[in-house]
Design an enzyme around this catalytic site. Structure first.
Site, PDB file in Angstrom:
ATOM      1  N   MET A   1       0.826  -1.081   0.029  1.00  0.00           N
ATOM      2  CA  MET A   1       0.250   0.093   0.059  1.00  0.00           C
ATOM      3  C   MET A   1       0.839   1.317  -0.061  1.00  0.00           C
ATOM      4  O   MET A   1       1.511   1.476   0.984  1.00  0.00           O
ATOM      5  CB  MET A   1      -1.084   0.182   1.293  1.00  0.00           C
ATOM      6  CG  MET A   1      -1.846  -1.199   1.313  1.00  0.00           C
ATOM      7  SD  MET A   1      -2.858  -1.145   2.693  1.00  0.00           S
ATOM      8  CE  MET A   1      -3.985   0.309   2.247  1.00  0.00           C
ATOM      9  N   SER A   2       0.780   1.728  -1.148  1.00  0.00           N
ATOM     10  CA  SER A   2       1.834   3.243  -1.145  1.00  0.00           C
ATOM     11  C   SER A   2       1.155   4.473  -0.634  1.00  0.00           C
ATOM     12  O   SER A   2       1.606   5.493  -0.490  1.00  0.00           O
ATOM     13  CB  SER A   2       1.991   3.391  -2.652  1.00  0.00           C
ATOM     14  OG  SER A   2       0.893   3.820  -3.369  1.00  0.00           O
ATOM     15  N   GLY A   3      -0.075   4.202  -0.278  1.00  0.00           N
ATOM     16  CA  GLY A   3      -0.855   5.542   0.163  1.00  0.00           C
ATOM     17  C   GLY A   3      -1.587   6.218  -0.755  1.00  0.00           C
ATOM     18  O   GLY A   3      -2.414   7.511  -0.506  1.00  0.00           O
ATOM     19  N   GLY A   4      -1.309   5.827  -2.219  1.00  0.00           N
ATOM     20  CA  GLY A   4      -2.388   6.493  -3.198  1.00  0.00           C
ATOM     21  C   GLY A   4      -3.720   5.711  -3.454  1.00  0.00           C
ATOM     22  O   GLY A   4      -4.015   4.837  -2.516  1.00  0.00           O
ATOM     23  N   ASP A   6      -4.516   4.010  -5.936  1.00  0.00           N
ATOM     24  CA  ASP A   6      -4.847   2.593  -6.719  1.00  0.00           C
ATOM     25  C   ASP A   6      -4.510   1.579  -6.006  1.00  0.00           C
ATOM     26  O   ASP A   6      -5.201   0.559  -5.530  1.00  0.00           O
ATOM     27  CB  ASP A   6      -3.312   2.671  -7.859  1.00  0.00           C
ATOM     28  CG  ASP A   6      -3.678   3.683  -8.859  1.00  0.00           C
ATOM     29  OD1 ASP A   6      -4.749   4.087  -9.180  1.00  0.00           O
ATOM     30  OD2 ASP A   6      -2.767   4.362  -9.353  1.00  0.00           O
ATOM     31  N   SER A   7      -3.573   1.731  -4.763  1.00  0.00           N
ATOM     32  CA  SER A   7      -3.239   0.487  -3.941  1.00  0.00           C
ATOM     33  C   SER A   7      -4.440   0.432  -2.870  1.00  0.00           C
ATOM     34  O   SER A   7      -4.625  -0.635  -2.441  1.00  0.00           O
ATOM     35  CB  SER A   7      -1.998   0.577  -3.361  1.00  0.00           C
ATOM     36  OG  SER A   7      -1.689   1.616  -2.570  1.00  0.00           O
ATOM     37  N   CYS A  96      13.103  -1.054  -9.370  1.00  0.00           N
ATOM     38  CA  CYS A  96      12.481  -0.898  -8.014  1.00  0.00           C
ATOM     39  C   CYS A  96      11.516  -2.188  -7.984  1.00  0.00           C
ATOM     40  O   CYS A  96      11.394  -3.095  -6.998  1.00  0.00           O
ATOM     41  CB  CYS A  96      11.463  -0.051  -7.620  1.00  0.00           C
ATOM     42  SG  CYS A  96      10.600   0.097  -6.080  1.00  0.00           S
ATOM     43  N   GLY A 120      -1.255  -2.029  -6.874  1.00  0.00           N
ATOM     44  CA  GLY A 120      -2.229  -1.457  -7.850  1.00  0.00           C
ATOM     45  C   GLY A 120      -1.735  -1.054  -8.986  1.00  0.00           C
ATOM     46  O   GLY A 120      -2.116  -0.080  -9.485  1.00  0.00           O
ATOM     47  N   CYS A 189      10.253   8.252  -6.908  1.00  0.00           N
ATOM     48  CA  CYS A 189       9.693   8.662  -5.571  1.00  0.00           C
ATOM     49  C   CYS A 189      10.760   9.344  -4.818  1.00  0.00           C
ATOM     50  O   CYS A 189      10.567  10.056  -3.791  1.00  0.00           O
ATOM     51  CB  CYS A 189       9.318   7.396  -4.880  1.00  0.00           C
ATOM     52  SG  CYS A 189      10.687   6.144  -4.583  1.00  0.00           S
TER      53      CYS A 189
END
Length: 341
Positions: A1-4, A6-7, A96, A120, A189
């Site tokens: 979960m990237s905080g965006g 989509d995820s 990455c 995501g 990022c």
């Protein structure tokens, strides 16, 4: 979960389908740059972690933050710096995905007893072992994932590959997610958006040198070869002859940047390094379509023995970037551009 968004939607959708979901964020930003990363809202910034935590709390799922700062530095940031010093243009997002998310992270997920790693990404897995482009061409991320092999594809889930971005945001609103209207995160990022040159100039040894044309005539002075990439049009300062000029080649050994006119960027033969195929191998010569930059249009081509021959010219094939080979929407594999002519 990237905080965006989509995820976050990926997690909510899987939970709604009845899966047991656990949220994980990778803490991989350099600590000495954490304030800068947070300020610019990178996908692995401190503010992103807080957004991911809020979504996990809303969904009532367990949430963890795994520290992979050292590994990210060794596998992504340091190679990123070395590539620019060598006169090439890297794609850190590919590294990455290949060497952190779907290598270290996936291995840890499986070691903990989970069945799948879901993200995501806008890509599709078909028949359990084929990687295909996402249905939204504006968001498709399959180019970034060509390193994935059949074994890893069998352990990955991309819930958003069959959706458009608009549909994903609508799902976020339906689920009541606090990130439903959150802006897109930047592509790199750890580099503030639009500030790659200033980021590199603060971290790499750069020395001014000559800007020359293809015949060797000196036209001006550059700021340091690490700050330029093939196809670049700006950043030369005042040259002795009117432009537009484009970077044709970066030569760090001679500390020169070679420039030319737009038509001089056209190439039809691409030499590739570190070629991998999702199925492990391919029958050569291979007819395919090649994408030579993220979101660049695919060009019909033939591949054999490390050489990609394009049916039509491509402008600005930059060494260090990826050439990804497709058959229709299916990703066959890819490699790193080593040279072009």
């Amino acid at each position: 979960m990237s905080g965006g968004v989509d995820s976050s939607v990926a997690a909510a959708l899987l939970q709604a389908q009845g899966h047991e979901v656990v949220g994980v964020t990778l803490q991989q930003w350099p600590r000495d740059d954490s304030d800068e990363a947070a300020r610019h809202g990178g996908c692995c910034s401190l503010s992103a972690v807080e957004d991911a935590r809020r979504v996990a709390s809303l969904l009532r799922i367990p949430y963890y933050c795994w520290n992979l700062e050292r590994e990210f530095g060794e596998r992504v940031i340091e190679p990123f710096h070395r590539a620019y010093l060598d006169g090439t243009t890297p794609n850190p997002c590919i590294r990455c995905n290949a060497f952190v998310r779907f290598d270290l992270m996936l291995a840890r997920v499986l070691a903990l007893g989970f069945d799948r790693l879901a993200t995501g990404h806008y890509a599709r897995i078909v028949n359990g072992r084929e990687l295909h482009a996402g249905v939204d061409p504006a968001k498709d991320q399959s180019y970034m994932l060509y390193h994935l092999d059949r074994e890893r594809l069998g352990r990955i889930v991309f819930p958003l590959g069959g959706m458009t971005k608009a549909e994903v945001r609508e799902h976020a609103r339906e689920f009541g997610l606090p990130v439903a209207n959150k802006a897109e995160s930047q592509e790199i990022c750890f580099v503030p958006r639009g500030e790659t040159a200033s980021y590199l100039s603060r971290r790499l040894p750069v020395t001014a040198g000559a800007v020359v044309d293809a015949s060797g005539r000196e036209l001006g002075v550059h700021r340091g070869t690490a700050l330029y990439t093939v196809g670049q049009r700006a950043g030369f300062g005042s040259l002795t002859e009117p432009g537009p000029w484009y970077v044709l080649r970066v030569d760090p050994r001679a500390n020169r940047v070679v420039v030319g006119r737009r038509e001089e960027l056209a190439v039809t033969r691409i030499e590739l390094a570190d070629v991998v195929f999702i199925d492990g191998a391919a029958r050569e010569p291979l007819r395919c379509e090649a994408r030579l930059r993220y979101h660049a249009p695919a060009i019909a081509a033939s591949y054999a023995d490390g050489t990609l021959r394009l049916d039509e010219p491509f402008l600005g094939a930059a060494p260090g970037q990826a050439a990804v080979l497709y058959s229709g929407t299916r990703v066959l594999g890819g490699g790193t551009i080593a040279a072009a002519a």
